[in-house]
Design a protein around this motif. Structure first.
Motif, short mmCIF file in Angstrom:
data_model
loop_
_atom_site.label_atom_id
_atom_site.label_comp_id
_atom_site.label_asym_id
_atom_site.label_seq_id
_atom_site.Cartn_x
_atom_site.Cartn_y
_atom_site.Cartn_z
N GLY A 165 82.41 17.30 50.47
CA GLY A 165 83.58 18.00 49.94
C GLY A 165 83.70 17.70 48.45
N ALA A 166 84.34 18.61 47.73
CA ALA A 166 84.46 18.40 46.28
C ALA A 166 85.81 18.91 45.78
N ALA A 167 86.26 18.30 44.71
CA ALA A 167 87.51 18.72 44.09
C ALA A 167 87.34 18.69 42.57
N ILE A 168 88.00 19.61 41.90
CA ILE A 168 88.11 19.53 40.44
C ILE A 168 89.50 18.99 40.14
N LEU A 169 89.53 17.89 39.41
CA LEU A 169 90.80 17.31 38.98
C LEU A 169 90.99 17.72 37.52
#
Ligand code: UT7
Length: 334
Positions: A165-169
């Motif tokens: 899973g990935a997120a852009i902060l």
């Protein structure tokens, strides 16, 4: 001080679905036992072309697109995993290469089930100080290549699954929204209750020699004292959720959605009852993916978002517990 918010989410899981019945063909286990004790019905195992890095890259591409940014906008990479492709270097630099990012920094986080929340917290500090504007955070795991798939390993191997899973902060201009706070803890005295003893510079060479002569050497397989981990997990999950709420002057009534690390459905249900939350307030997908360690929260968060369970203004609580022991929470105003 700046604020950070999650501006894009994505996940990738391998196509290969492994059911409980599939596992019962290679070890002495059964669908009933696994479902009853863990809630897991199936998990994904990598195919030949999948790696921890490649899955992380696929998840990242989705998150970047959804954040509405270009890869050139990414200022930093944080990669959480316990199952890197290589012993060193870690997968952070490989993602930087595979995505063709600028020569931005790439950091690897080694905090197992709490890895994604530790990574989120590190990213938050960089955004708050104004150093970076967009940080790519990935949690990705390849468990299946390292599990003991014989009956000897059944207490561990039925639980874990592969995925990313990935997120852009990103930097946010909206006061009072985004990532409100993160809370990190560790208790190293229990490090060996859930651990992979080799390879490691502590005993790698010894294990190699022992293993050559001793088929019973299990130091290359993860070891877990399941009941001890379970008992600690329910206590620490509760503590760290309460800590996060208190730090923001919130109460349980303010929680719109709790996305717990998907360790065991029984742990999530215990927490749900303890906090008196409804089924709609707790997101679980362990039934379909098993425990994907550092990937579990970003996969679950992405699915919750895709299913419309997260709306603007919602208070989202993330919480994790696992090997280390480490545990953590994050409170988000979406
Ligand atoms: O994400 C990281 C954090 N990890 C966790 O939070 C995991 C926490 N722990 C757990 O989820 C649970 O302890 C497990 C699911 C791992 C195990 O459940 P349990 O209820 O604690 O079972 P147990 O280890 O006490 O084993 C009970 C019995 C044993 O047989 P005997 O000794 O009673 O005859 C095991 O050998 O179940 C047996 N068993 C199995 N039987 C069928 C263990 N694994 C299996 C299996 N299939 N896969």
């Amino acid at each position: 001080m700046f604020q950070s918010k999650i501006s894009g989410l994505g996940y990738y899981v391998p196509n290969n679905i492994v059911t409980n019945d599939d596992l019962s063909k290679v070890m002495d286990t059964n669908d009933e036992w696994i479902k009853e004790r863990t809630g897991i019905e199936q998990r994904r195992h990598v195919e030949a072309h999948d790696t921890t890095t490649s899955m992380g890259v696929e998840a990242a591409k989705v998150a970047i697109e959804r954040a509405g940014i270009q890869k050139e906008d990414i200022d930093f990479v944080i990669f959480a995993t316990l199952s890197p492709d290589l012993y060193f270097p870690g997968p952070g630099v490989m993602v930087q290469k595979e995505l063709g990012l600028r020569t931005v920094g790439a950091l690897d986080v080694r905090n197992q089930c709490s890895g994604f929340l530790y990574a989120l917290s590190v990213g938050d500090q960089f955004i708050k100080t104004g150093m970076y504007k967009n940080i790519l955070i990935i949690g990705s795991e390849t468990h299946s290549r390292g599990l003991d798939m014989s009956t000897r390993g059944r207490g561990v191997s039925v639980i874990f699954g592969d995925g990313a899973g990935a997120a852009i902060l990103s930097r946010s201009e909206e006061e009072g929204t985004g990532l409100l706070s993160t809370h990190l803890h560790a208790q190293g005295e229990h490090a060996e209750e859930l651990a992979l003893m080799a390879p490691g510079m502590g005993n790698r060479w010894v294990s190699d020699i022992v293993r050559e002569n001793d088929p019973n050497d299990v130091s290359y397989y993860p070891h877990m004292n399941g009941q001890f981990v379970f008992k600690n997990a329910v206590v620490r999950f509760s503590e760290v959720i309460n800590e996060g709420l208190k730090a923001n002057n919130l109460t349980v009534e303010d929680i719109d959605l709790l996305v717990p690390h998907q360790a065991n459905l029984r742990i999530s249900q215990y927490i749900q009852h303890k906090f008196n939350l409804t089924d709609d307030q707790v997101f679980n997908n362990i039934q379909r993916y098993g425990n994907t360690t550092a990937a579990s929260i970003p996969i679950a968060l992405t699915e919750a978002w895709e299913q419309g369970k997260i709306k603007k203004g919602d208070t989202i609580v993330l919480a994790a517990f696992g090997s280390g022991f480490t545990w953590a929470s994050a409170i988000i105003k979406w």
